[in-house]
Write a protein that holds these residues in place. Structure first.
Motif, mmCIF file in Angstrom:
data_model
loop_
_atom_site.group_PDB
_atom_site.id
_atom_site.type_symbol
_atom_site.label_atom_id
_atom_site.label_comp_id
_atom_site.label_asym_id
_atom_site.label_seq_id
_atom_site.Cartn_x
_atom_site.Cartn_y
_atom_site.Cartn_z
ATOM 1 N N VAL A 191 0.845 -1.202 0.000
ATOM 2 C CA VAL A 191 0.000 0.000 0.000
ATOM 3 C C VAL A 191 0.874 1.243 0.000
ATOM 4 O O VAL A 191 0.601 2.211 -0.708
ATOM 5 N N SER A 192 1.947 1.210 0.762
ATOM 6 C CA SER A 192 2.882 2.343 0.793
ATOM 7 C C SER A 192 3.524 2.570 -0.575
ATOM 8 O O SER A 192 3.672 3.720 -1.020
ATOM 9 N N LYS A 193 3.876 1.493 -1.243
ATOM 10 C CA LYS A 193 4.457 1.610 -2.581
ATOM 11 C C LYS A 193 3.444 2.178 -3.571
ATOM 12 O O LYS A 193 3.785 3.011 -4.410
ATOM 13 N N LEU A 194 2.196 1.728 -3.473
ATOM 14 C CA LEU A 194 1.140 2.274 -4.335
ATOM 15 C C LEU A 194 0.971 3.764 -4.074
ATOM 16 O O LEU A 194 0.811 4.554 -4.995
ATOM 17 N N GLN A 195 1.003 4.126 -2.814
ATOM 18 C CA GLN A 195 0.826 5.523 -2.423
ATOM 19 C C GLN A 195 1.872 6.413 -3.085
ATOM 20 O O GLN A 195 1.569 7.519 -3.524
ATOM 21 N N GLN A 196 3.087 5.921 -3.202
ATOM 22 C CA GLN A 196 4.165 6.695 -3.819
ATOM 23 C C GLN A 196 3.985 6.846 -5.324
ATOM 24 O O GLN A 196 4.548 7.747 -5.935
ATOM 25 N N LEU A 197 3.185 5.973 -5.931
ATOM 26 C CA LEU A 197 2.949 6.037 -7.377
ATOM 27 C C LEU A 197 1.800 6.958 -7.768
ATOM 28 O O LEU A 197 1.662 7.301 -8.936
ATOM 29 N N LEU A 198 0.999 7.354 -6.797
ATOM 30 C CA LEU A 198 -0.200 8.135 -7.082
ATOM 31 C C LEU A 198 0.062 9.628 -6.915
ATOM 32 O O LEU A 198 0.292 10.087 -5.798
ATOM 33 N N SER A 251 0.170 13.105 3.075
ATOM 34 C CA SER A 251 0.359 11.798 2.430
ATOM 35 C C SER A 251 0.689 10.683 3.424
ATOM 36 O O SER A 251 0.453 9.522 3.144
ATOM 37 N N ASP A 252 1.223 11.017 4.601
ATOM 38 C CA ASP A 252 1.550 9.982 5.583
ATOM 39 C C ASP A 252 0.314 9.473 6.317
ATOM 40 O O ASP A 252 0.340 8.418 6.914
ATOM 41 N N LYS A 253 -0.800 10.236 6.281
ATOM 42 C CA LYS A 253 -1.979 9.889 7.067
ATOM 43 C C LYS A 253 -3.122 9.359 6.211
ATOM 44 O O LYS A 253 -4.271 9.437 6.604
ATOM 45 N N VAL A 254 -2.825 8.823 5.056
ATOM 46 C CA VAL A 254 -3.859 8.330 4.152
ATOM 47 C C VAL A 254 -4.132 6.864 4.470
ATOM 48 O O VAL A 254 -3.209 6.065 4.621
ATOM 49 N N SER A 255 -5.413 6.510 4.554
ATOM 50 C CA SER A 255 -5.780 5.129 4.866
ATOM 51 C C SER A 255 -5.523 4.222 3.664
ATOM 52 O O SER A 255 -5.475 4.667 2.518
ATOM 53 N N ALA A 256 -5.410 2.933 3.956
ATOM 54 C CA ALA A 256 -5.199 1.945 2.893
ATOM 55 C C ALA A 256 -6.376 1.936 1.926
ATOM 56 O O ALA A 256 -6.186 1.819 0.708
ATOM 57 N N SER A 257 -7.589 2.091 2.445
ATOM 58 C CA SER A 257 -8.753 2.087 1.555
ATOM 59 C C SER A 257 -8.731 3.289 0.617
ATOM 60 O O SER A 257 -9.104 3.175 -0.551
ATOM 61 N N THR A 258 -8.263 4.440 1.105
ATOM 62 C CA THR A 258 -8.132 5.623 0.253
ATOM 63 C C THR A 258 -7.090 5.390 -0.827
ATOM 64 O O THR A 258 -7.295 5.743 -1.987
ATOM 65 N N VAL A 259 -5.979 4.782 -0.458
ATOM 66 C CA VAL A 259 -4.921 4.489 -1.433
ATOM 67 C C VAL A 259 -5.456 3.557 -2.510
ATOM 68 O O VAL A 259 -5.237 3.785 -3.702
ATOM 69 N N GLU A 269 -7.975 5.487 -4.711
ATOM 70 C CA GLU A 269 -7.255 6.413 -5.597
ATOM 71 C C GLU A 269 -6.497 5.660 -6.680
ATOM 72 O O GLU A 269 -6.362 6.141 -7.800
ATOM 73 N N THR A 270 -5.998 4.470 -6.356
ATOM 74 C CA THR A 270 -5.320 3.643 -7.357
ATOM 75 C C THR A 270 -6.302 3.261 -8.464
ATOM 76 O O THR A 270 -5.982 3.376 -9.654
ATOM 77 N N CYS A 271 -7.489 2.850 -8.084
ATOM 78 C CA CYS A 271 -8.522 2.502 -9.073
ATOM 79 C C CYS A 271 -8.878 3.713 -9.933
ATOM 80 O O CYS A 271 -8.980 3.606 -11.162
ATOM 81 N N ARG A 311 -8.277 4.073 -13.956
ATOM 82 C CA ARG A 311 -9.391 4.436 -14.842
ATOM 83 C C ARG A 311 -9.046 5.651 -15.690
ATOM 84 O O ARG A 311 -9.304 5.682 -16.899
ATOM 85 N N ASN A 312 -8.461 6.666 -15.057
ATOM 86 C CA ASN A 312 -8.073 7.879 -15.788
ATOM 87 C C ASN A 312 -7.003 7.583 -16.837
ATOM 88 O O ASN A 312 -7.036 8.142 -17.937
ATOM 89 N N LEU A 313 -6.064 6.714 -16.501
ATOM 90 C CA LEU A 313 -5.029 6.336 -17.476
ATOM 91 C C LEU A 313 -5.658 5.620 -18.670
ATOM 92 O O LEU A 313 -5.277 5.871 -19.820
ATOM 93 N N HIS A 314 -6.608 4.732 -18.403
ATOM 94 C CA HIS A 314 -7.308 4.042 -19.499
ATOM 95 C C HIS A 314 -8.023 5.045 -20.396
ATOM 96 O O HIS A 314 -7.967 4.942 -21.624
ATOM 97 N N ARG A 315 -8.708 6.008 -19.785
ATOM 98 C CA ARG A 315 -9.408 7.037 -20.573
ATOM 99 C C ARG A 315 -8.426 7.835 -21.413
ATOM 100 O O ARG A 315 -8.693 8.141 -22.575
#
Length: 92
Positions: free
Chosen positions: A25-32, A41-49, A52-54, A58-62
């Motif tokens: 999740v931390s690695k994903l967070q660094q990519l977003l 950015s240090d206080k973001v929940s895993a569900s938020t990450v 936001e990844t989804c 989706r935006n990249l696909h568009r």
């Protein structure tokens, strides 16, 4: 999450620990960009990450779809020789 609990992976029933999940999740967070550039950015929940990844995917696909459409339009309006050069550059 308790460190005693673990999650099943899809293949073969092998287990992934909570520490591994937190690391991923931390690695994903660094990519977003939306989260990485945030002041909190240090206080973001895993569900938020994950959400936001989804959204980011989706935006990249568009964006890919839009760029593909623009490229198709460009190729349709250029002469055959130019279109061939563009196609050969894209296939490299």
């Amino acid at each position: 999450m308790s460190s005693r609990r673990s999650r099943s992976r899809q293949s073969g029933g092998s287990r992934i620990s909570d520490d591994q999940i937190n690391d991923l999740v931390s690695k994903l967070q660094q990519l977003l960009p939306e989260i990485r550039n945030s002041r909190r950015s240090d206080k973001v929940s895993a569900s938020t990450v994950l959400q936001e990844t989804c959204n980011y995917i989706r935006n990249l696909h568009r964006e890919v779809d839009d760029l593909s459409e623009r490229l198709s339009e460009l190729l349709a309006t250029t002469d055959t020789a130019q279109a061939a050069v563009i196609r050969s550059l894209l296939s490299q």
